[in-house]
Scaffold this active site. Sequence first.
Site, mmCIF file in Angstrom:
data_model
loop_
_atom_site.group_PDB
_atom_site.id
_atom_site.type_symbol
_atom_site.label_atom_id
_atom_site.label_comp_id
_atom_site.label_asym_id
_atom_site.label_seq_id
_atom_site.Cartn_x
_atom_site.Cartn_y
_atom_site.Cartn_z
ATOM 1 N N ASN A 9 0.874 -1.168 0.000
ATOM 2 C CA ASN A 9 0.000 0.000 0.000
ATOM 3 C C ASN A 9 0.913 1.219 0.000
ATOM 4 O O ASN A 9 1.395 1.647 1.054
ATOM 5 C CB ASN A 9 -0.886 -0.051 1.254
ATOM 6 C CG ASN A 9 -1.799 1.140 1.361
ATOM 7 O OD1 ASN A 9 -1.783 2.033 0.512
ATOM 8 N ND2 ASN A 9 -2.586 1.174 2.422
ATOM 9 N N HIS A 176 -12.149 3.644 -0.087
ATOM 10 C CA HIS A 176 -12.133 2.647 1.006
ATOM 11 C C HIS A 176 -12.815 1.343 0.603
ATOM 12 O O HIS A 176 -13.259 0.568 1.449
ATOM 13 C CB HIS A 176 -12.807 3.195 2.285
ATOM 14 C CG HIS A 176 -11.982 4.201 3.027
ATOM 15 N ND1 HIS A 176 -12.539 5.305 3.641
ATOM 16 C CD2 HIS A 176 -10.646 4.280 3.242
ATOM 17 C CE1 HIS A 176 -11.577 6.021 4.201
ATOM 18 N NE2 HIS A 176 -10.417 5.424 3.972
ATOM 19 N N ARG A 236 -8.392 16.151 6.553
ATOM 20 C CA ARG A 236 -9.244 16.557 5.423
ATOM 21 C C ARG A 236 -10.575 17.104 5.936
ATOM 22 O O ARG A 236 -11.092 16.640 6.952
ATOM 23 C CB ARG A 236 -9.504 15.366 4.499
ATOM 24 C CG ARG A 236 -8.315 14.995 3.669
ATOM 25 C CD ARG A 236 -8.540 13.710 2.897
ATOM 26 N NE ARG A 236 -7.754 12.614 3.442
ATOM 27 C CZ ARG A 236 -7.928 11.338 3.156
ATOM 28 N NH1 ARG A 236 -8.875 10.967 2.316
ATOM 29 N NH2 ARG A 236 -7.169 10.414 3.700
ATOM 30 N N GLU A 374 -7.563 -4.690 5.167
ATOM 31 C CA GLU A 374 -7.460 -4.486 3.712
ATOM 32 C C GLU A 374 -6.396 -5.400 3.101
ATOM 33 O O GLU A 374 -6.561 -5.895 1.987
ATOM 34 C CB GLU A 374 -7.134 -3.009 3.431
ATOM 35 C CG GLU A 374 -8.334 -2.109 3.701
ATOM 36 C CD GLU A 374 -7.947 -0.693 4.088
ATOM 37 O OE1 GLU A 374 -7.300 -0.523 5.152
ATOM 38 O OE2 GLU A 374 -8.285 0.236 3.346
#
Length: 394
Positions: A9, A176, A236, A374
């Site tokens: 990743n 996501h 964010r 993930e």
Amino acid sequence: MPNLILTCNAGSSSIKFALFEKEKLHQLFHGEIEDVNGTPTFWVKDARDQKIEHKNGLNPGYHSAILALLEWINSCSDEMHIVAVGHRVVHGGKAFVEPVIITDAIIKKLEELSPLAPLHQPHNIAVMKIFAELHPNIPQLACFDTSFHRAQPLTTQLFALPLNYANDGVIRYGFHGISYEYIASILPEYADKMAESRVIVAHLGNGASMCAMKERKSVATTMGFTALDGLMMGTRCGNIDPGVVLYLMEEKGMSIKEVTDLLYKQSGLKGVSGISHDMRDLLRSDAKSASTAVDLFCYQAAKELCALLPSLGGIDAIVFTAGIGENSAIIRKNICDRLIWLGLQLDDSANTSNATAIHSLASRVSVYIIPTNEERMISMHVDAKLLTHSISSE
Ligand code: ADP
């Protein structure tokens, strides 16, 4: 030692990785090379989450980082062989609705999508190219954060802009997706009766979003064209009136670069608190601005959850996942208390002890904590799409 699947990743400043043994997909190690272009550090933890390696003094750059990772793998045992690599790729555009085997032609297509995710996509691609150059015979797979959302109805993917913009790719892609796909895959183990019903998954980490699922498929999500939309996040801003952006540029004279930096890196928990992007720091702090930031985070999460309800026609269950969702009873309670009118009641002691099911018996909406993974989802895709076809004959 076994044959290994490596998952990667690659972000704008780090490469997170995990190693799975191929036969049973047990995760053996995971780790990270942090501050890749600055002063990199390399660490690895074993399956019991114990740190077994920590190294400084690496040469900066993604190439050196991958070399350091491969060297470490070789130094562990001569018997450890990487048989395939799976990459998390942020953007698959409209075309990539499932994982794809990486070829030169695929890399070209992924490069065309870079303007849609300029902070992440180029790094994802750089690492694929480094592996292809170092080990051209090891197959690589790209798994996309956007793919899980591509089966959504048209209505939830559209902005209210003239349709020619949608035809040019200006749609709500959502992100996501690898995390949501993993949760969808294991939901029956945790919430048998609820799995196929109307579920909202709240992925609350540094990046945060929610996904409305029916029959374990995404029907709507809070992130949109970019990963800026929706919930307030670590740095964010989340959902914001686009008029603010116009004002900052027209009246305040801010450049595109300055506004980008503000919205992506200086806002959210960090911007509102003025203290930290990290939820743990804010929960520890006595400062008023810290509690303001935490309250805004929880309000915005509850508000965005409600905005997903029409896509489902109601709600049967909520799943909390990722760093904040899995670990913070205070945040879960703050969000759920804003949803009591839905008939949702937490079991406070189950919530405090981070149990799996945290709703009370009387609650009309079930609430679960399910850890996301993930890397495991990527390894499952690698196993299903790559290894069973190309390596079974080895
Ligand atoms: P990323 O998006 O980087 O993968 P994570 O899923 O690891 O993020 O989540 C990181 C966030 O989780 C940070 O804000 C961190 O403070 C928060 N977090 C982790 N553990 C706890 C905890 N026990 N209580 C509150 N927040 C936590």
